[in-house]
Design a protein around this motif. Structure first.
Motif, short mmCIF file in Angstrom:
data_model
loop_
_atom_site.label_atom_id
_atom_site.label_comp_id
_atom_site.label_asym_id
_atom_site.label_seq_id
_atom_site.Cartn_x
_atom_site.Cartn_y
_atom_site.Cartn_z
N ASP A 121 0.83 -1.21 0.00
CA ASP A 121 0.00 0.00 0.00
C ASP A 121 0.86 1.26 0.00
OD1 ASP A 121 -2.77 -1.28 0.58
OD2 ASP A 121 -1.48 -2.12 2.14
N VAL A 122 1.98 1.19 0.72
CA VAL A 122 2.86 2.35 0.87
C VAL A 122 4.26 1.99 0.37
CG1 VAL A 122 3.84 4.05 2.46
CG2 VAL A 122 1.57 3.08 2.92
N LEU A 123 4.78 2.79 -0.55
CA LEU A 123 6.12 2.57 -1.08
C LEU A 123 7.00 3.77 -0.76
CD1 LEU A 123 8.15 0.96 -2.80
CD2 LEU A 123 7.22 2.14 -4.82
N ILE A 124 8.13 3.51 -0.11
CA ILE A 124 9.12 4.55 0.17
C ILE A 124 10.28 4.30 -0.78
CG2 ILE A 124 10.62 5.61 1.89
CD1 ILE A 124 7.82 3.38 3.09
N ALA A 125 10.75 5.32 -1.47
CA ALA A 125 11.74 5.09 -2.52
C ALA A 125 12.66 6.28 -2.72
CB ALA A 125 11.03 4.77 -3.84
N THR A 126 13.86 5.97 -3.24
CA THR A 126 14.73 7.02 -3.79
C THR A 126 14.45 7.09 -5.28
OG1 THR A 126 16.50 5.37 -4.01
CG2 THR A 126 16.54 6.78 -2.04
N PRO A 127 14.57 8.25 -5.88
CA PRO A 127 14.17 8.40 -7.29
C PRO A 127 14.88 7.47 -8.26
CG PRO A 127 14.39 10.55 -6.26
CD PRO A 127 14.92 9.55 -5.27
N GLY A 128 16.20 7.27 -8.09
CA GLY A 128 16.95 6.47 -9.04
C GLY A 128 16.45 5.04 -9.15
N ARG A 129 16.31 4.35 -8.01
CA ARG A 129 15.85 2.97 -8.04
C ARG A 129 14.38 2.88 -8.49
NH1 ARG A 129 17.54 -2.01 -6.00
NH2 ARG A 129 19.50 -1.30 -6.93
N LEU A 130 13.58 3.85 -8.11
CA LEU A 130 12.17 3.85 -8.52
C LEU A 130 12.06 3.89 -10.03
CD1 LEU A 130 9.19 4.05 -7.44
CD2 LEU A 130 9.39 6.50 -7.84
N ILE A 131 12.80 4.79 -10.66
CA ILE A 131 12.75 4.91 -12.12
C ILE A 131 13.32 3.67 -12.78
CG2 ILE A 131 13.70 6.20 -14.08
CD1 ILE A 131 13.37 8.74 -12.42
N ASP A 132 14.38 3.11 -12.22
CA ASP A 132 14.97 1.88 -12.76
C ASP A 132 13.95 0.76 -12.81
OD1 ASP A 132 17.44 2.92 -13.26
OD2 ASP A 132 18.40 2.14 -11.45
N LEU A 133 13.26 0.53 -11.70
CA LEU A 133 12.29 -0.56 -11.64
C LEU A 133 11.08 -0.29 -12.53
CD1 LEU A 133 12.32 -1.62 -7.86
CD2 LEU A 133 13.67 -2.48 -9.78
N ASN A 134 10.69 0.98 -12.63
CA ASN A 134 9.59 1.31 -13.52
C ASN A 134 9.97 1.05 -14.97
OD1 ASN A 134 6.90 2.87 -14.09
ND2 ASN A 134 8.42 3.90 -15.35
N ASN A 135 11.19 1.43 -15.34
CA ASN A 135 11.66 1.21 -16.71
C ASN A 135 11.72 -0.28 -17.06
OD1 ASN A 135 11.93 3.95 -17.12
ND2 ASN A 135 14.14 3.99 -16.76
N GLN A 136 11.94 -1.11 -16.03
CA GLN A 136 11.99 -2.56 -16.24
C GLN A 136 10.58 -3.19 -16.22
OE1 GLN A 136 15.06 -4.65 -13.80
NE2 GLN A 136 15.72 -2.59 -13.24
N GLY A 137 9.58 -2.36 -15.98
CA GLY A 137 8.21 -2.86 -15.92
C GLY A 137 7.91 -3.66 -14.67
N LEU A 138 8.66 -3.38 -13.59
CA LEU A 138 8.52 -4.17 -12.36
C LEU A 138 7.63 -3.52 -11.32
CD1 LEU A 138 12.23 -5.37 -12.09
CD2 LEU A 138 10.24 -6.70 -12.83
N LEU A 139 7.13 -2.31 -11.60
CA LEU A 139 6.19 -1.68 -10.68
C LEU A 139 5.29 -0.73 -11.44
CD1 LEU A 139 6.93 1.54 -9.94
CD2 LEU A 139 8.78 0.48 -8.71
N SER A 140 4.14 -0.47 -10.86
CA SER A 140 3.19 0.47 -11.46
C SER A 140 2.82 1.53 -10.43
CB SER A 140 1.93 -0.26 -11.91
OG SER A 140 0.93 0.67 -12.30
N LEU A 141 2.74 2.78 -10.89
CA LEU A 141 2.36 3.88 -10.00
C LEU A 141 1.02 4.48 -10.43
CD1 LEU A 141 5.85 5.67 -9.80
CD2 LEU A 141 4.87 4.05 -8.17
N SER A 142 0.25 3.72 -11.21
CA SER A 142 -1.00 4.23 -11.77
C SER A 142 -2.12 4.38 -10.75
CB SER A 142 -1.47 3.32 -12.91
OG SER A 142 -1.74 2.01 -12.43
N GLU A 143 -1.94 3.80 -9.54
CA GLU A 143 -2.99 3.86 -8.52
C GLU A 143 -2.62 4.77 -7.34
OE1 GLU A 143 -5.93 2.31 -8.80
OE2 GLU A 143 -5.40 1.41 -10.72
N VAL A 144 -1.53 5.52 -7.48
CA VAL A 144 -1.07 6.37 -6.37
C VAL A 144 -2.09 7.46 -6.06
CG1 VAL A 144 0.67 8.06 -5.65
CG2 VAL A 144 1.38 5.91 -6.73
N GLU A 145 -2.48 7.54 -4.80
CA GLU A 145 -3.44 8.55 -4.35
C GLU A 145 -2.76 9.67 -3.57
OE1 GLU A 145 -6.16 6.38 -1.93
OE2 GLU A 145 -6.47 4.82 -3.43
N ILE A 146 -1.67 9.32 -2.90
CA ILE A 146 -0.96 10.30 -2.07
C ILE A 146 0.53 10.26 -2.43
CG2 ILE A 146 -0.38 11.03 0.28
CD1 ILE A 146 -2.84 9.46 1.26
N LEU A 147 1.10 11.42 -2.73
CA LEU A 147 2.53 11.53 -3.02
C LEU A 147 3.17 12.43 -1.98
CD1 LEU A 147 5.07 11.24 -4.88
CD2 LEU A 147 4.29 13.34 -6.00
#
Length: 417
Positions: free
Chosen positions: A125-151
């Protein structure tokens, strides 16, 4: 005032009480109600003011009021500038959500991504991340942020300083435009206000203390000293003062390593923590410092962000920062929770201008002392240290000083501060 009076649920009040807290800090009292109302919040909060609970508690309540979805997509994203801060925020989220049906995890660079990916696949439900790793995993298709309600952008000023603006904008494009955005920063600089105007919707502004003021419980002392005598003076202060648990700041990673070797040669246990250290080495150094096995922790500004060291009695600026706001960040590591603290700055001739800028920022003249045998060099130039001549990139260049992101091949072997 109590946490319950702010509108928090019994489960959260119970969790906060289990951590030993019963009265909200000023930033918590000001930020929790508008977050609970679903408003965007722009908060100015220095280190040690309890800001993390100011956004995690109401965020957890908002998430818990909805029935968890079966696959548990990421509904809240907390971005932090450093690994240490990410780990600390995750610990707080876990502590405060212990009586709620919510899952959380943390992702950052410098470690194997497989365990992180595994937890993401199980749903959080809650993901804490540094930008570099977050973008890396997103680029690999390993996570989705399409349901984020709170940033949440935590220590947003530091993220801008570290060159994360381009990454932040990219991440903003990955999450829904209809969301609640919470921005926490030590200062309301022009860049922070510009960021808020771009990504927030009529945010409520809250401050825990007047902008850029220092904590009253911190005693501040300046020693004017010749540059080549700084190490000897530091050893004298530590040894003769019987100081224990000292956080020392240097400008560079090389300088941190060099100082540790000299302290150890003087029989003072020390360890360095900076971006060139592996995550395991950084974790070991911090654990040793907290347990007392390591008496002196030498850090660079970037690596120090997010270090959770309660009741730290001493902070030493071995080299004072050339960015005045960093001085406030540094000394804010001590004097927490009503405890007293001592912040010492060793100032050489070429740092005179930086000292003047710091005094102007905090609105007070710092007491200056000169110890016999460690006098400043009367012939030394007062021309300020220029980071540009030492190969340092401007602070706001993309990925400048970013130890969570992968450098380009041409810069991979260059020293980063």
């Amino acid at each position: 005032m109590s946490f319950k009076s702010l509108g928090l649920s019994e489960a959260l009040v119970k969790a906060v009480s289990a951590q030993g807290y019963d009265t909200p800090t000023p930033i918590q009292a000001k930020s929790i109600p508008p977050v609970l109302e679903g408003k965007d919040v722009l908060a100015s909060a220095q280190t040690g003011t309890g800001k993390t609970a100011g956004f995690t508690l109401p965020m957890l309540q908002l998430l818990s009021q909805q029935q968890p979805l079966r696959k548990r997509p990421v509904r809240a994203l907390i971005l932090t500038p450093t690994r240490e801060l990410a780990a600390q925020v995750h610990k707080n989220v876990k502590d405060y959500s212990q009586f709620l049906d919510l899952r959380s995890t943390v992702i950052f660079g410098g470690v194997n991504q497989k365990p992180q990916v595994s937890k993401l696949k199980n749903g959080v439900d809650v993901l804490i991340a540094t930008p570099g790793r977050l973008i890396d995993l997103n680029n690999q298709g390993l996570l989705s942020l399409s349901e984020v309600e709170i940033l949440v952008l935590d220590e947003a000023d530091r993220m801008l300083d570290m060159g994360f603006l381009r990454d932040i904008k990219k991440i903003m494009g990955l999450i829904p435009k209809q969301r609640q955005t919470l921005l926490f920063s030590a200062t309301f600089s022009k860049d922070i206000r510009k960021l808020a105007n771009e990504f927030q919707n009529n945010p409520v502004s809250v401050e825990s203390t007047p902008e850029n003021t220092t904590v009253e419980a911190i005693e501040q002392q300046v020693y004017r000293v010749a540059k080549e005598k700084k190490t000897g003076l530091l050893i004298k202060l530590i040894s003769e003062g019987n100081w224990e648990q000292i956080l020392v700041f240097t400008r560079t990673k090389h300088g941190a390593n060099k100082l540790v070797k000299k302290l150890e040669a003087a029989k003072i246990s020390a360890a360095a923590i900076h971006g060139n250290k592996s995550q395991a080495a950084r974790t070991k150094a911090l654990a040793g410092f907290k347990s007392g096995q390591v008496n002196v922790l030498v850090a660079t500004d970037i690596a120090s962000r997010g270090l959770d060291i309660p009741l730290l009695p001493y902070v030493v600026n071995f080299e004072i920062p050339n960015v005045s706001e960093d001085y406030v960040h540094r000394i804010g590591r001590t004097g927490r929770a009503g405890a007293s603290g001592l912040a010492v700055s060793l100032v050489s001739a070429d740092e005179t201008v930086f000292l003047r800028d710091i005094e102007k920022l905090i609105g007070e003249k710092l007491p200056v002392e000169i110890l016999e045998g460690f006098e400043p060099d009367p012939n030394a130039s007062t021309k300020p240290f220029n980071p540009q001549k030492r190969g340092r990139k401007p602070r706001h260049n993309s990925r400048s000083g970013n130890h969570n992101a992968r450098p380009s091949k041409s810069n991979a072997n260059k020293s980063r501060r």
